[in-house]
Write a protein that holds these residues in place. Sequence first.
Motif, PDB file in Angstrom:
ATOM      1  N   GLN A   1       0.955  -0.748   0.128  1.00  0.00           N
ATOM      2  CA  GLN A   1      -0.264   0.145  -0.277  1.00  0.00           C
ATOM      3  C   GLN A   1       0.158   1.594   0.089  1.00  0.00           C
ATOM      4  O   GLN A   1       0.544   2.563  -0.873  1.00  0.00           O
ATOM      5  CB  GLN A   1      -1.292  -0.148   1.456  1.00  0.00           C
ATOM      6  CG  GLN A   1      -1.755  -1.171   1.177  1.00  0.00           C
ATOM      7  CD  GLN A   1      -3.280  -1.352   1.745  1.00  0.00           C
ATOM      8  OE1 GLN A   1      -2.715  -0.244   3.141  1.00  0.00           O
ATOM      9  NE2 GLN A   1      -4.152  -2.185   2.469  1.00  0.00           N
ATOM     10  N   LEU A   2       2.573   1.068   1.191  1.00  0.00           N
ATOM     11  CA  LEU A   2       2.658   2.543   0.905  1.00  0.00           C
ATOM     12  C   LEU A   2       3.752   3.315  -0.598  1.00  0.00           C
ATOM     13  O   LEU A   2       3.307   3.956  -1.217  1.00  0.00           O
ATOM     14  CB  LEU A   2       3.788   2.005   1.777  1.00  0.00           C
ATOM     15  CG  LEU A   2       5.299   3.028   1.743  1.00  0.00           C
ATOM     16  CD1 LEU A   2       4.464   4.344   2.145  1.00  0.00           C
ATOM     17  CD2 LEU A   2       6.064   3.241   3.065  1.00  0.00           C
ATOM     18  N   ALA A   3       4.043   1.247  -1.187  1.00  0.00           N
ATOM     19  CA  ALA A   3       4.825   1.816  -2.687  1.00  0.00           C
ATOM     20  C   ALA A   3       3.067   2.043  -3.847  1.00  0.00           C
ATOM     21  O   ALA A   3       3.972   3.091  -4.847  1.00  0.00           O
ATOM     22  CB  ALA A   3       5.178   0.088  -3.830  1.00  0.00           C
ATOM     23  N   LEU A   4       2.298   2.238  -3.282  1.00  0.00           N
ATOM     24  CA  LEU A   4       1.686   1.850  -4.552  1.00  0.00           C
ATOM     25  C   LEU A   4       0.927   3.638  -3.486  1.00  0.00           C
ATOM     26  O   LEU A   4       0.172   4.354  -4.843  1.00  0.00           O
ATOM     27  CB  LEU A   4      -0.509   1.413  -3.861  1.00  0.00           C
ATOM     28  CG  LEU A   4      -0.468  -0.002  -4.856  1.00  0.00           C
ATOM     29  CD1 LEU A   4      -1.370  -0.137  -4.273  1.00  0.00           C
ATOM     30  CD2 LEU A   4      -0.489  -0.321  -5.875  1.00  0.00           C
ATOM     31  N   LEU A   5       0.631   3.928  -2.674  1.00  0.00           N
ATOM     32  CA  LEU A   5       0.782   5.288  -2.452  1.00  0.00           C
ATOM     33  C   LEU A   5       1.680   6.554  -3.173  1.00  0.00           C
ATOM     34  O   LEU A   5       0.948   7.453  -3.831  1.00  0.00           O
ATOM     35  CB  LEU A   5       0.446   5.658  -1.369  1.00  0.00           C
ATOM     36  CG  LEU A   5       0.431   7.529  -0.591  1.00  0.00           C
ATOM     37  CD1 LEU A   5      -1.234   7.837  -1.115  1.00  0.00           C
ATOM     38  CD2 LEU A   5       0.574   6.939   1.309  1.00  0.00           C
ATOM     39  N   LYS A   6       2.685   5.966  -3.196  1.00  0.00           N
ATOM     40  CA  LYS A   6       3.777   7.087  -3.824  1.00  0.00           C
ATOM     41  C   LYS A   6       3.724   7.302  -5.018  1.00  0.00           C
ATOM     42  O   LYS A   6       4.250   8.129  -4.906  1.00  0.00           O
ATOM     43  CB  LYS A   6       5.149   6.267  -2.658  1.00  0.00           C
ATOM     44  CG  LYS A   6       4.835   6.388  -1.370  1.00  0.00           C
ATOM     45  CD  LYS A   6       5.564   7.840  -0.865  1.00  0.00           C
ATOM     46  CE  LYS A   6       6.589   8.528  -1.432  1.00  0.00           C
ATOM     47  NZ  LYS A   6       6.672  10.102   0.110  1.00  0.00           N
ATOM     48  N   ALA A   7       3.401   5.903  -5.895  1.00  0.00           N
ATOM     49  CA  ALA A   7       3.204   6.066  -6.880  1.00  0.00           C
ATOM     50  C   ALA A   7       2.711   6.877  -7.386  1.00  0.00           C
ATOM     51  O   ALA A   7       2.553   7.207  -9.086  1.00  0.00           O
ATOM     52  CB  ALA A   7       2.923   4.387  -7.259  1.00  0.00           C
ATOM     53  N   GLN A   8       1.540   6.638  -6.235  1.00  0.00           N
ATOM     54  CA  GLN A   8       0.421   7.818  -7.195  1.00  0.00           C
ATOM     55  C   GLN A   8       0.561   9.071  -6.891  1.00  0.00           C
ATOM     56  O   GLN A   8       0.593   9.718  -7.699  1.00  0.00           O
ATOM     57  CB  GLN A   8      -1.234   7.655  -5.945  1.00  0.00           C
ATOM     58  CG  GLN A   8      -2.363   6.207  -6.786  1.00  0.00           C
ATOM     59  CD  GLN A   8      -2.066   6.122  -7.860  1.00  0.00           C
ATOM     60  OE1 GLN A   8      -2.898   7.151  -8.481  1.00  0.00           O
ATOM     61  NE2 GLN A   8      -2.102   5.101  -9.149  1.00  0.00           N
ATOM     62  N   MET A   9       0.976   9.668  -5.763  1.00  0.00           N
ATOM     63  CA  MET A   9       2.085  11.164  -5.445  1.00  0.00           C
ATOM     64  C   MET A   9       2.598  11.290  -6.514  1.00  0.00           C
ATOM     65  O   MET A   9       3.384  12.631  -6.546  1.00  0.00           O
ATOM     66  CB  MET A   9       2.648  10.703  -4.197  1.00  0.00           C
ATOM     67  CG  MET A   9       1.743  10.682  -3.162  1.00  0.00           C
ATOM     68  SD  MET A   9       2.078  10.667  -1.821  1.00  0.00           S
ATOM     69  CE  MET A   9       2.198  12.579  -0.502  1.00  0.00           C
ATOM     70  N   SER A  10       3.726   9.987  -6.983  1.00  0.00           N
ATOM     71  CA  SER A  10       4.414  10.198  -7.900  1.00  0.00           C
ATOM     72  C   SER A  10       4.223  10.711  -9.218  1.00  0.00           C
ATOM     73  O   SER A  10       4.725  10.959 -10.226  1.00  0.00           O
ATOM     74  CB  SER A  10       5.973   9.590  -8.262  1.00  0.00           C
ATOM     75  OG  SER A  10       6.420   9.274  -6.838  1.00  0.00           O
ATOM     76  N   GLY A  11       2.295   9.968  -9.257  1.00  0.00           N
ATOM     77  CA  GLY A  11       2.257  10.690 -11.362  1.00  0.00           C
ATOM     78  C   GLY A  11       1.213  10.075 -11.405  1.00  0.00           C
ATOM     79  O   GLY A  11       0.511   9.937 -12.070  1.00  0.00           O
ATOM     80  N   GLY A  12       1.039   8.489 -10.612  1.00  0.00           N
ATOM     81  CA  GLY A  12       0.439   7.304 -10.902  1.00  0.00           C
ATOM     82  C   GLY A  12       0.951   6.169 -12.335  1.00  0.00           C
ATOM     83  O   GLY A  12       1.767   7.272 -13.216  1.00  0.00           O
ATOM     84  N   THR A  13       0.028   5.565 -12.806  1.00  0.00           N
ATOM     85  CA  THR A  13       0.212   4.811 -14.129  1.00  0.00           C
ATOM     86  C   THR A  13      -0.135   5.633 -15.273  1.00  0.00           C
ATOM     87  O   THR A  13       0.263   4.381 -16.197  1.00  0.00           O
ATOM     88  CB  THR A  13      -0.411   3.310 -13.286  1.00  0.00           C
ATOM     89  OG1 THR A  13      -1.719   4.198 -13.500  1.00  0.00           O
ATOM     90  CG2 THR A  13      -0.416   2.704 -12.241  1.00  0.00           C
ATOM     91  N   GLY A  14      -0.172   6.580 -14.863  1.00  0.00           N
ATOM     92  CA  GLY A  14      -1.131   7.095 -16.802  1.00  0.00           C
ATOM     93  C   GLY A  14      -2.267   6.566 -16.919  1.00  0.00           C
ATOM     94  O   GLY A  14      -2.819   6.550 -18.010  1.00  0.00           O
TER      95      GLY A  14
END
Length: 215
Positions: free
Chosen positions: A127-140
Amino acid sequence: MSNTDSFIEEVTEEVRRDKLFALMRKWGWLAGLIIFGLVGGAAYNEWSKARAQAQAQAFGDAVLAGLAGDANPTLLEELPTADANQELVKTLLLASTGAVDGADRAETAAALQALAETDGLPPLYRQLALLKAQMSGGTGDGARDTRILEELATPGTPFRPLAIEQQALRQLEAGNASGAITLLQQLLEEPGATDTLRRRALQVIVALGGNPTPA
């Protein structure tokens, strides 16, 4: 008691003392070594506890800084880790700060998303990795990002307040100011929200012309 009995007792006591002194001369070093070992072991144990506590505090501070988005990549790289879990969190934070191979935001988000999909990853770190991915712009992929944020914002999840903030930001990006205000108002009433998070929500609500009603 006769003089003879008294003399015998004195001699017996003297013999006992001589035997005790002889034992002390023979084995006294061993007793001293045992005492030294006990004292030294106790001191080392206390030192180890204090060192582990200091390392855990430093690691916790780095995690909080990373979540707040102001982590120092150089300090993170030098941060000691005590176990595999801490090493994993360190990797997460380094990736999220773009410190890995000078990655840009898109690469950072992709790296974090891939990490979240690693088999056997503990749920908290996923969940932490998913959150940080979203905070970095998400999957597109807008629909996919929406589903991820909905999962992260589920009641009872550890990063729910931060996920709600990200949902509000996505609403703003989509031009839905009223939807963003609704989510930010919800964030103000969220028990797990920090004071910093609430202040940010208030500022955005006011900037959007809303009427904040803090809990």
